[in-house]
Design a protein around this motif. Sequence first.
Motif, PDB file in Angstrom:
ATOM      1  N   VAL A 185      18.567   0.193  -6.260  1.00 54.82           N
ATOM      2  CA  VAL A 185      18.988  -0.945  -5.029  1.00 54.82           C
ATOM      3  C   VAL A 185      18.101  -0.420  -3.874  1.00 54.82           C
ATOM      4  N   ASP A 186      17.459  -1.413  -3.224  1.00 57.08           N
ATOM      5  CA  ASP A 186      16.785  -1.341  -1.982  1.00 57.08           C
ATOM      6  C   ASP A 186      17.126  -2.717  -1.281  1.00 57.08           C
ATOM      7  N   PHE A 187      17.157  -2.685   0.172  1.00 50.49           N
ATOM      8  CA  PHE A 187      17.416  -3.983   0.960  1.00 50.49           C
ATOM      9  C   PHE A 187      16.206  -4.663   1.381  1.00 50.49           C
ATOM     10  N   CYS A 188      14.964  -3.982   1.045  1.00 53.93           N
ATOM     11  CA  CYS A 188      13.648  -4.631   1.263  1.00 53.93           C
ATOM     12  C   CYS A 188      13.032  -5.418   0.163  1.00 53.93           C
ATOM     13  N   PRO A 189      13.032  -6.717  -0.091  1.00 52.97           N
ATOM     14  CA  PRO A 189      12.676  -7.256  -1.069  1.00 52.97           C
ATOM     15  C   PRO A 189      11.150  -7.127  -1.525  1.00 52.97           C
ATOM     16  N   TRP A 202       8.256  16.419  -5.869  1.00 55.88           N
ATOM     17  CA  TRP A 202       9.288  16.603  -5.602  1.00 55.88           C
ATOM     18  C   TRP A 202      10.513  15.810  -6.151  1.00 55.88           C
ATOM     19  N   ARG A 203      10.209  14.763  -6.379  1.00 54.37           N
ATOM     20  CA  ARG A 203      11.229  13.793  -7.131  1.00 54.37           C
ATOM     21  C   ARG A 203      11.616  14.242  -8.423  1.00 54.37           C
ATOM     22  N   ARG A 204      10.652  14.981  -9.290  1.00 53.40           N
ATOM     23  CA  ARG A 204      10.701  15.603 -10.393  1.00 53.40           C
ATOM     24  C   ARG A 204      11.813  16.664 -10.168  1.00 53.40           C
ATOM     25  N   CYS A 254      19.450   4.732  -4.847  1.00 54.03           N
ATOM     26  CA  CYS A 254      19.590   4.038  -3.804  1.00 54.03           C
ATOM     27  C   CYS A 254      18.316   4.252  -2.915  1.00 54.03           C
ATOM     28  N   ALA A 255      18.010   2.928  -2.126  1.00 51.18           N
ATOM     29  CA  ALA A 255      16.644   2.891  -1.389  1.00 51.18           C
ATOM     30  C   ALA A 255      15.639   3.413  -2.075  1.00 51.18           C
ATOM     31  N   THR A 256      15.443   2.544  -3.124  1.00 47.59           N
ATOM     32  CA  THR A 256      14.568   3.128  -4.213  1.00 47.59           C
ATOM     33  C   THR A 256      13.292   2.548  -4.156  1.00 47.59           C
ATOM     34  N   ARG A 301       0.913  -1.316  -0.146  1.00 47.08           N
ATOM     35  CA  ARG A 301       0.079   0.111  -0.008  1.00 47.08           C
ATOM     36  C   ARG A 301       0.864   1.324  -0.132  1.00 47.08           C
ATOM     37  N   TYR A 302       2.034   1.123  -0.295  1.00 52.28           N
ATOM     38  CA  TYR A 302       2.927   2.284   0.036  1.00 52.28           C
ATOM     39  C   TYR A 302       2.926   3.387  -0.778  1.00 52.28           C
ATOM     40  N   ASP A 303       2.574   3.146  -2.335  1.00 52.48           N
ATOM     41  CA  ASP A 303       2.421   4.157  -3.166  1.00 52.48           C
ATOM     42  C   ASP A 303       1.215   4.925  -3.014  1.00 52.48           C
ATOM     43  N   GLY A 307      20.301  -4.473  -2.513  1.00 51.38           N
ATOM     44  CA  GLY A 307      21.259  -4.048  -1.854  1.00 51.38           C
ATOM     45  C   GLY A 307      21.360  -3.197  -0.832  1.00 51.38           C
ATOM     46  N   ASP A 308      22.257  -3.118   0.003  1.00 54.02           N
ATOM     47  CA  ASP A 308      22.407  -2.350   1.068  1.00 54.02           C
ATOM     48  C   ASP A 308      23.218  -0.795   0.927  1.00 54.02           C
ATOM     49  N   VAL A 309      22.349   0.328   1.010  1.00 56.02           N
ATOM     50  CA  VAL A 309      23.255   1.636   0.890  1.00 56.02           C
ATOM     51  C   VAL A 309      24.606   1.543   1.559  1.00 56.02           C
ATOM     52  N   LEU A 310      24.589   0.740   2.604  1.00 62.76           N
ATOM     53  CA  LEU A 310      26.046   0.685   3.269  1.00 62.76           C
ATOM     54  C   LEU A 310      27.239  -0.057   2.862  1.00 62.76           C
ATOM     55  N   ILE A 327      19.166   9.574  -3.407  1.00 58.33           N
ATOM     56  CA  ILE A 327      18.366   8.639  -2.304  1.00 58.33           C
ATOM     57  C   ILE A 327      17.272   9.707  -2.046  1.00 58.33           C
ATOM     58  N   ALA A 328      16.015   8.874  -2.137  1.00 58.39           N
ATOM     59  CA  ALA A 328      14.915  10.051  -1.958  1.00 58.39           C
ATOM     60  C   ALA A 328      13.821   9.128  -0.446  1.00 58.39           C
ATOM     61  N   PHE A 329      13.914   9.884   0.563  1.00 60.67           N
ATOM     62  CA  PHE A 329      13.201   9.619   1.675  1.00 60.67           C
ATOM     63  C   PHE A 329      13.963   8.303   2.357  1.00 60.67           C
ATOM     64  N   GLY A 330      15.104   7.929   2.012  1.00 61.43           N
ATOM     65  CA  GLY A 330      15.798   6.808   2.727  1.00 61.43           C
ATOM     66  C   GLY A 330      16.765   7.039   3.454  1.00 61.43           C
TER      67      GLY A 330
HETATM   68  C1  LIG Z   1      10.353   5.589   2.610  1.00 60.55           C
HETATM   69  S1  LIG Z   1      11.075   4.556   1.464  1.00 60.55           S
HETATM   70  C2  LIG Z   1      11.579   5.543   0.114  1.00 60.55           C
HETATM   71  C3  LIG Z   1      11.554   4.827  -0.908  1.00 60.55           C
HETATM   72  C4  LIG Z   1      11.649   5.432  -2.390  1.00 60.55           C
HETATM   73  N1  LIG Z   1      13.005   6.205  -2.353  1.00 60.55           N
HETATM   74  C5  LIG Z   1      10.682   6.660  -2.583  1.00 60.55           C
HETATM   75  O1  LIG Z   1      11.292   7.718  -2.832  1.00 60.55           O
HETATM   76  O2  LIG Z   1       9.454   6.165  -2.523  1.00 60.55           O
HETATM   77  C6  LIG Z   1      12.634   4.338   2.159  1.00 60.55           C
HETATM   78  C7  LIG Z   1      13.229   3.171   1.538  1.00 60.55           C
HETATM   79  O3  LIG Z   1      14.622   2.676   2.054  1.00 60.55           O
HETATM   80  C8  LIG Z   1      15.070   1.622   2.138  1.00 60.55           C
HETATM   81  N2  LIG Z   1      16.112   1.446   2.849  1.00 60.55           N
HETATM   82  C9  LIG Z   1      16.220   1.809   4.308  1.00 60.55           C
HETATM   83  N3  LIG Z   1      17.409   1.510   4.693  1.00 60.55           N
HETATM   84  C10 LIG Z   1      18.147   0.965   3.789  1.00 60.55           C
HETATM   85  C11 LIG Z   1      19.777   0.470   3.459  1.00 60.55           C
HETATM   86  N4  LIG Z   1      20.593   0.486   4.221  1.00 60.55           N
HETATM   87  N5  LIG Z   1      19.901  -0.054   2.282  1.00 60.55           N
HETATM   88  C12 LIG Z   1      18.912  -0.074   1.213  1.00 60.55           C
HETATM   89  N6  LIG Z   1      17.540   0.222   1.366  1.00 60.55           N
HETATM   90  C13 LIG Z   1      17.343   0.971   2.401  1.00 60.55           C
HETATM   91  C14 LIG Z   1      13.791   0.852   2.602  1.00 60.55           C
HETATM   92  O4  LIG Z   1      13.786  -0.545   2.597  1.00 60.55           O
HETATM   93  C15 LIG Z   1      12.438   1.575   1.958  1.00 60.55           C
HETATM   94  O5  LIG Z   1      11.990   1.032   0.662  1.00 60.55           O
END
Ligand SMILES: C[S@@+](CC[C@H](N)C(=O)[O-])C[C@H]1O[C@@H](n2cnc3c(N)ncnc32)[C@H](O)[C@@H]1O
Length: 255
Positions: free
Chosen positions: A97-101, A54-56, A73-75, A38-40, A123-126, A140-143
Amino acid sequence: MQSTMNQPPHFRRAAGRPGGAAPDPAQIRCMFGAIARRYDRTNTVLSAGVHHGWRRALVRWSGAAPGMRVLDCATGTGDLALAFRRVVGPAGRVAAVDFCPEMLARAPAKARRQGLDIQFALGDVLALPYGAGCFDMASIAFGIRNVSDPVRGLAEMSRVVRPGGAVLVLEFGQVALPVLRRLFEGCARRLLPRLGGWLTGNRAAYEYLERSRAAMPCGADFVELLRQTGRLEHPEYRALTGGIAYLYRGRVAYP
Ligand SMILES: C[S@@+](CC[C@H](N)C(=O)[O-])C[C@H]1O[C@@H](n2cnc3c(N)ncnc32)[C@H](O)[C@@H]1O
């Protein structure tokens, strides 16, 4: 499992983090997994659709152009990666990349529906799964407020960008005008968890969103985090919608 998903993520002590507390990565992954479906729709309702603008704005400010290579990142469900893909065109390349499948699983179908080719990867941002200097920019947006060590995350993003390229961040902030800030924060504290909980069935995730938003440094304070990477030069920022969100940009230093 269910009980973990409906608890707001714990913050543990972390020396390198502003405010000294860091969200637990396993809980963050689990929390986004629980709301992915339900995120979107929830984003669109809670921001009245403004989040797309904001993304644009980030893509416009980034200087992205046809032929460029971009990493998002954290897409999450991929919206920023899609916006970049439209700009870099067939000669360009976008990886994300994102670490949440569960969040990431929703992105490829969106890209297919829009006829856009993006390389999505877990993948992990770290610890990004890319070599040094592979990209012209990383975003990276909201990540970043969810990353346990934001400075390390920004440094890792700058590692995969070529010297002279850009690291871009879109993140919530605090409204600049004090009167409006009190009004906005009062509404956000009361309404966000209720509405978010109602739309996703996970109120804790939106309590966490509000707490992490309020705790995240913004404006000049966030720019300090870009500087602390030791790799990003000429840091700049712009407030969006009166400071509800902010854009940040730093250039990767030449060796
Ligand atoms: C609020 S959502 C933002 C998603 C997207 N960037 C957007 O603009 O809607 C935050 C995302 O960050 C990811 N995230 C958080 N920490 C992360 C990490 N260390 N590595 C990769 N992804 C990560 C989460 O899995 C989640 O999908």
